[in-house]
Scaffold this motif. Structure first.
Motif, PDB file in Angstrom:
ATOM      1  N   GLU A 389      -5.858  -5.730   2.907  1.00 45.54           N
ATOM      2  CA  GLU A 389      -6.545  -4.435   2.813  1.00 45.54           C
ATOM      3  C   GLU A 389      -6.685  -3.790   4.186  1.00 45.54           C
ATOM      4  N   ALA A 390      -7.025  -4.584   5.194  1.00 46.32           N
ATOM      5  CA  ALA A 390      -7.140  -4.029   6.543  1.00 46.32           C
ATOM      6  C   ALA A 390      -5.795  -3.486   7.010  1.00 46.32           C
ATOM      7  N   GLY A 391      -4.726  -4.229   6.753  1.00 42.51           N
ATOM      8  CA  GLY A 391      -3.399  -3.773   7.152  1.00 42.51           C
ATOM      9  C   GLY A 391      -3.008  -2.486   6.461  1.00 42.51           C
ATOM     10  N   ALA A 392      -3.363  -2.347   5.185  1.00 42.06           N
ATOM     11  CA  ALA A 392      -3.014  -1.145   4.428  1.00 42.06           C
ATOM     12  C   ALA A 392      -3.823   0.058   4.896  1.00 42.06           C
ATOM     13  N   TYR A 393      -5.120  -0.123   5.129  1.00 43.64           N
ATOM     14  CA  TYR A 393      -5.947   1.007   5.562  1.00 43.64           C
ATOM     15  C   TYR A 393      -5.642   1.431   6.988  1.00 43.64           C
TER      16      TYR A 393
END
Length: 598
Positions: A389-393
């Protein structure tokens, strides 16, 4: 030898020290074959004819383990590892400790088994006295020195700082390079921020944060927004070295996956539904979406969090800040099919295959997943992790560019001096997952509703253009579909993912699969929200260092009549409460009309 030949393979037998040296030098895989044993004997005879026993012993002592892990291979390395000194400077208790580890290095590693290491060292001292190497007085005086008093600090303590981050580094090196840091001596350069990691460790231990109960688990990842470099990892409470982590998962799917994935709930709505609509349907930020019932998954109709109350046509900002499920489902359906709920064509549609590729471009592991419209509200088969999720955001914060999250800058192999530039490769492999326009549009909406300070988002309204999204997943309301009837209909996972110009972070809380079987479920999202706020304040205690990229020249600000698509530019006579402003891609066509009041 005869017994092994009769058995058709190696079933028993020992080796001299010379043979062990040959085995480690020429047969590193230590395969159990008669051919290897014969070759070992022949080479040992040759070695004996060319070297002295003292030289053989010296070579041997520089190839064997003196404890757990590759950092203990060889007498020189072990002296540095345990005592931070050269071999010639070792004291009697230190030398006796090293000698004692030889027949069982893992068992007698004092960093892992201090009491056993103490007993073993004292046994060595007693044997030295017995054979006349030291006096009785020397033996007793040396045994009185506790082993822990001779050691330097423990660099890989099972309860020490940075364990969660260190394990992420080890696993990353293994999966990225094929080298095992516990077998191949190497120097690894990382991006750890010690202040951040200390705080994450303190949260996990309960020293700086009080959890709502003793069972609830937590996982979190903090990375730089524009580089993919992970600066902090929270793998869980009561985390054990190389144990189960709630922060990330294996890059390659195996039966022994070391990470627990979880359902994202609403936490990915901005990316799956709305950023995709900007990207593939060229919607404006002034677009009105349809918060009306949507039927999927064999007739299932999702309700909003306030029951089955629907809101009709609403702005994307309202749909996101209030996290309306029906609006997200309808919008993602339009992205996939190109048809809206009224049967009108709104675009070409990217299909399920296109939606899957889109999610893969954001860094999500789609192996084992079967994308359907329910993915917009978190109905994944396997789920996601805080790292993913951090990578996507970070894509939103980074102008649409995806860089795989990572902890390692580079690796230096000590045996050859070879340097493997890990970060350099990640930066070269970056991809454009979203256009700059789409990233800017969704970022504007998300940072604006955080600035409004409503609900949970007020905790993140620090004045630094933070964008964020919460999420909650639920257990099935069907008692036959859950591991414990107590779980039915209750919350399962709680998320909060956020980003700023400098950092992106994602926090999950929930329960282990074992505790869920015992009936534990989320009663409040407060842990996720409060931990995310603590992280935000720590990261931005000195303000922000960077700025988001400026508005792309291909975006224009304009007005249109609310709730109409294709967009209609308001003419004279249109009531002001029907006029909305937003960002449009330049190629988006605005129809000019004149409204005449009668």
């Amino acid at each position: 030898m005869l017994g092994n030949i009769a058995a058709g393979g190696i079933t028993s037998g020992g080796s001299t020290i010379t043979q062990q040296l040959i085995k480690k030098s020429y047969y590193p895989d230590e395969e159990q074959t008669i051919e290897r044993k014969i070759g070992e004997i022949i080479l040992s005879i040759e070695a004996t004819s060319q070297t002295t026993k003292e030289e053989v012993l010296e070579l041997y002592l520089n190839k064997i383990y003196f404890g757990y892990g590759p950092q203990t291979i060889g007498l020189y390395a072990a002296s540095r590892y345990y005592f931070d000194k050269s071999v010639q400077n070792l004291t009697l208790p230190e030398a006796a400790l090293l000698a004692g580890t030889l027949n069982s290095p893992n068992r007698f590693d004092p960093f892992k088994n201090l009491d056993l290491a103490q007993e073993r060292r004292d046994k060595i001292l007693e044997l030295m006295e017995m054979h006349g190497y030291i006096s009785h007085e020397e033996c007793e005086a040396t045994k009185a020195v506790p082993v822990e008093n001779t050691l330097k600090y423990n660099p890989i303590s099972t309860t020490g700082q940075y364990q969660a981050y260190a394990d992420k580094v080890v696993r990353e090196v293994q999966e990225k390079t094929g080298y095992d840091p516990y077998e191949t001596p190497m120097r690894i350069y990382t991006y750890i921020d010690m202040d951040v990691q200390k705080e994450l460790d303190s949260i996990a231990s309960g020293d700086s944060y009080t959890f709502q109960d003793s069972k609830i688990q937590v996982g979190a990842v903090v990375q730089e927004s524009t580089t993919g470099r992970i600066i902090g990892v929270l793998s869980g409470r009561d985390y054990t070295p190389l144990g189960l982590t709630y922060a990330y998962s294996s890059k390659t799917r195996t039966e022994q996956d070391y990470g627990q994935k979880n359902q994202p709930g609403s936490s990915l709505k901005p990316l799956i539904a709305y950023a995709a609509a900007f990207e593939y349907l060229d919607y404006s930020t002034a677009h009105y979406v349809h918060d009306v019932p949507y039927e999927y998954d064999n007739g299932f109709v999702a309700s909003n969090w306030n029951g089955k109350k629907y809101n009709g046509d609403i702005s994307i900002s309202s749909a996101l800040s209030n996290s309306w499920n029906a609006a997200a489902l309808q919008t993602f359906s339009e992205v996939v099919t190109g048809i809206d709920c009224n049967g009108n064509k709104v675009g070409d549609g990217i299909g399920i295959d296109g939606a899957t590729k889109y999610l893969e471009s954001l860094g999500f592991d789609m192996s084992g997943e079967e994308v359907n419209i329910g993915y917009a509200i978190g109905s994944w088969i396997n789920g996601v992790t805080p790292e993913s999720e951090a990578g996507a955001y970070a894509v939103i914060a980074n102008g649409g560019t995806y860089i795989e999250p990572h902890t390692v800058q580079k690796i230096e192999l000590l045996s050859t001096g070879e340097v493997i530039e890990i970060d350099e490769q990640y930066q070269q492999d970056k991809t454009q997952a979203l256009s700059e326009e789409s990233a800017y549009m969704i970022r504007e909406i998300m940072t604006n509703y955080v600035k409004s300070g409503t609900g949970t988002y007020r905790l993140l309204n620090l004045g630094y253009q933070i964008g964020a999204k919460t999420g909650t997943s639920n257990h099935s309301s069907d008692k036959s579909q859950v591991s414990n009837p107590k779980l039915a209909g209750h919350s399962k996972d709680a998320w909060l993912s956020a980003y700023s110009p400098d950092y992106t972070w994602s926090v999950w809380t929930g329960y282990s699969s074992e505790d869920q079987k015992d009936g534990y479920y989320i009663k409040s999202n407060k842990d996720t929200n409060n931990i995310s706020a603590k992280i935000a304040k720590l990261l931005h205690k000195d303000g922000v260092k960077n700025e988001y990229s400026s508005k792309p020249s291909s975006l224009v600000e304009s007005k249109c009549i609310s709730g109409i698509y294709p967009y209609v530019s308001p003419g004279n006579g249109v009531p002001s409460d029907r006029v909305v402003s937003g960002l449009f891609k330049k190629e988006t066509h605005l129809v000019e009309v004149l409204v005449v009041q009668v």
